[in-house]
Design a protein around this motif. Sequence first.
Motif: not given
Ligand SMILES: Cc1cc2nc3c(=O)[nH]c(=O)nc-3n(C[C@H](O)[C@H](O)[C@H](O)COP(=O)(O)O)c2cc1C
Length: 308
Positions: A10, A12, A38, A67, A94, A136, A196, A198, A218-219
């Motif tokens: 997820p 946002q 969320f 979520q 969350n 999470k 989860n 990087d 994620g990213r």
């Molecule tokens: C812009 C942004 C918004 C995010 N929004 C949420 C969210 O709504 N709920 C959540 O559990 N994590 C959220 N995250 C965290 C990501 O789901 C993920 O756990 C985090 O980016 C690490 O994973 P990655 O390294 O693959 O990006 C958000 C991350 C970013 C960068």
Amino acid sequence: MENKIIAVAPMQGYTDAPFRHFHSAIYDGAGDMYCSPFIRVEHGEIRRRDLRDITSEFNSGMNLLPQIIFRDLDEFRRLVEAVAGAGYGKIDLNMGCPFPPQVKKGRGAGMILNPAELKRIVSAVNSYQEIHFSVKMRLGVTSPDEFRGVVPLLNEMRLEHVTVHPRVAAQQYGGELYMAQYEELRDALSHPVIYNGDIISPADINAALSHGDGAMIGRGILARPSIIAEWREGREWNDSERLEKILQLHAGIFDHYEATLCGDAQILMKIKPFWDYLEPEIGHKSFKLIKKATSVAKYQSAVATITD
Ligand SMILES: Cc1cc2nc3c(=O)[nH]c(=O)nc-3n(C[C@H](O)[C@H](O)[C@H](O)COP(=O)(O)O)c2cc1C
């Protein structure tokens, strides 16, 4: 968990319903599961637009895990009733959001430091027999050992899986990954654990799967939307293959916003973040032109420069 799951995280402002729909359609059902950003209570009300995101027709036919973020049992119950009322039988909790205003109020990662409230949530989770819950989380708020205080409670909860980002809230999204503590938590939990953090290349997905029962990206999805499709094919795509699909993904989302939103400002506000992580794919010049565009016409000319 029989088969390891590859999930889209997820985010946002990025992975809302149109993104999830077109991502799944264009990359052929890339994620086994998409988690919604969320859903929260704000000024005493459940945010309508959060609920619209999970009730959108774009979610039909996809495995969406809604979520919620909550500070106490009251918010938890209201959000669970709303999500269940929208027809969902599964909900992710969350316990990882790092934003200080949320954490200070006990939401997100703040819940890791509030075992008393979490205990009440555990009883509530176990009383909603018909709903499948998951969590999470991060390792802590300021120290990567703080998770230890909630492991027994998490193990008491009826959970499908726990997704772990091996950082603390104070780090936000950068810095060291605490892998030793991650492994300690994974081994202490009686639930399947999804890794989860990087994951930015198809090879990283293999590494992540060696750490747990699944991988959540994620990213990496925003910077390389084809990452899961490439991994499934067992082959890295070349630049033009990646770009062709990025442009298709963009076209689907852009056309949707153009057809449903009113006025250039609204359309640009919703579509420009699509490119936030894609500068390496489209080049600095196009990236700058897109960011600077002040009208939809200028924006479209800027996007056209990508293939010049
Ligand atoms: C812009 C942004 C918004 C995010 N929004 C949420 C969210 O709504 N709920 C959540 O559990 N994590 C959220 N995250 C965290 C990501 O789901 C993920 O756990 C985090 O980016 C690490 O994973 P990655 O390294 O693959 O990006 C958000 C991350 C970013 C960068």
